[in-house]
Write a protein that holds these residues in place. Structure first.
Motif, PDB file in Angstrom:
ATOM      1  N   LEU A   1     -10.819 -31.990  20.282  1.00 14.20           N
ATOM      2  CA  LEU A   1     -10.396 -33.372  20.060  1.00 14.20           C
ATOM      3  C   LEU A   1     -11.151 -34.309  20.995  1.00 14.20           C
ATOM      4  O   LEU A   1     -11.455 -33.946  22.136  1.00 14.20           O
TER       5      LEU A   1
ATOM      6  N   GLU B   1     -10.743 -41.896  20.748  1.00 20.83           N
ATOM      7  CA  GLU B   1     -11.576 -42.953  20.186  1.00 20.83           C
ATOM      8  C   GLU B   1     -11.696 -44.151  21.121  1.00 20.83           C
ATOM      9  O   GLU B   1     -12.328 -45.136  20.775  1.00 20.83           O
TER      10      GLU B   1
ATOM     11  N   ASN C   1      -6.180 -42.736  19.362  1.00 18.16           N
ATOM     12  CA  ASN C   1      -6.426 -41.811  18.258  1.00 18.16           C
ATOM     13  C   ASN C   1      -7.289 -40.681  18.774  1.00 18.16           C
ATOM     14  O   ASN C   1      -8.410 -40.914  19.246  1.00 18.16           O
ATOM     15  N   TRP C   2      -6.762 -39.468  18.693  1.00 15.10           N
ATOM     16  CA  TRP C   2      -7.516 -38.270  19.034  1.00 15.10           C
ATOM     17  C   TRP C   2      -7.946 -37.642  17.718  1.00 15.10           C
ATOM     18  O   TRP C   2      -7.111 -37.291  16.883  1.00 15.10           O
ATOM     19  N   SER C   3      -9.243 -37.521  17.507  1.00 16.40           N
ATOM     20  CA  SER C   3      -9.719 -36.929  16.261  1.00 16.40           C
ATOM     21  C   SER C   3     -10.586 -35.724  16.580  1.00 16.40           C
ATOM     22  O   SER C   3     -11.208 -35.647  17.643  1.00 16.40           O
TER      23      SER C   3
ATOM     24  N   GLU D   1     -10.443 -31.055   9.727  1.00 16.74           N
ATOM     25  CA  GLU D   1     -10.325 -32.340  10.405  1.00 16.74           C
ATOM     26  C   GLU D   1      -8.870 -32.689  10.652  1.00 16.74           C
ATOM     27  O   GLU D   1      -8.020 -32.495   9.776  1.00 16.74           O
TER      28      GLU D   1
ATOM     29  N   THR E   1      -6.181 -35.597  13.032  1.00 12.98           N
ATOM     30  CA  THR E   1      -6.000 -36.778  13.867  1.00 12.98           C
ATOM     31  C   THR E   1      -4.623 -36.695  14.506  1.00 12.98           C
ATOM     32  O   THR E   1      -3.641 -36.393  13.832  1.00 12.98           O
TER      33      THR E   1
ATOM     34  N   ILE F   1      -2.184 -39.073  17.052  1.00 19.58           N
ATOM     35  CA  ILE F   1      -2.049 -40.398  17.659  1.00 19.58           C
ATOM     36  C   ILE F   1      -1.108 -40.296  18.853  1.00 19.58           C
ATOM     37  O   ILE F   1       0.029 -39.851  18.724  1.00 19.58           O
TER      38      ILE F   1
ATOM     39  N   GLY G   1      -1.518 -36.955  10.852  1.00 21.78           N
ATOM     40  CA  GLY G   1      -2.886 -36.685  10.407  1.00 21.78           C
ATOM     41  C   GLY G   1      -3.316 -35.247  10.631  1.00 21.78           C
ATOM     42  O   GLY G   1      -4.504 -34.940  10.589  1.00 21.78           O
ATOM     43  N   THR G   2      -2.343 -34.377  10.866  1.00 20.70           N
ATOM     44  CA  THR G   2      -2.614 -32.959  11.116  1.00 20.70           C
ATOM     45  C   THR G   2      -1.826 -32.142  10.094  1.00 20.70           C
ATOM     46  O   THR G   2      -0.624 -32.347   9.940  1.00 20.70           O
TER      47      THR G   2
END
Length: 92
Positions: free
Chosen positions: A22, A25, A38-40, A47, A49, A51, A67-68
């Motif tokens: 990770l 951003e 935001n950790w992506s 992929e 993400t 937060i 987002g995971t």
């Protein structure tokens, strides 16, 4: 190189391991941070993400894992601990 780069023993992962990378951003340093972060990156090449909503990096309530994929929900504590350790090292 990723800011968070961990290998987790995981019976659901490839060869009994899951791999998490990770990056934030936003810059992380002692001069202050704008939240949310935001950790992506990737979990096992998928992929993701994460937060981080506030400065309580150790608290599960401070994260949004929408987002995971749900199949990685058992890894959340490991991810939170890794982010918290990273934040501590960068801010102290």
């Amino acid at each position: 190189m990723a800011q968070i780069n961990i290998t987790i023993t995981d019976s659901n992962g490839t060869n009994g391991k899951s791999y998490v990378t990770l990056n934030s951003e936003v810059p992380i340093g002692p001069n202050g941070i704008d939240y949310p972060i935001n950790w992506s990156g990737h979990i096992n090449n998928e992929e993701v993400t994460v937060i981080q909503k506030d400065s309580l990096s150790w608290s599960p309530n401070s994260y949004d894992f929408a987002g995971t994929p749900k199949k990685f929900s058992h890894l959340q504590k490991h991810i939170i601990d890794s982010i918290s350790n990273y934040m501590d090292s960068m801010l102290n």
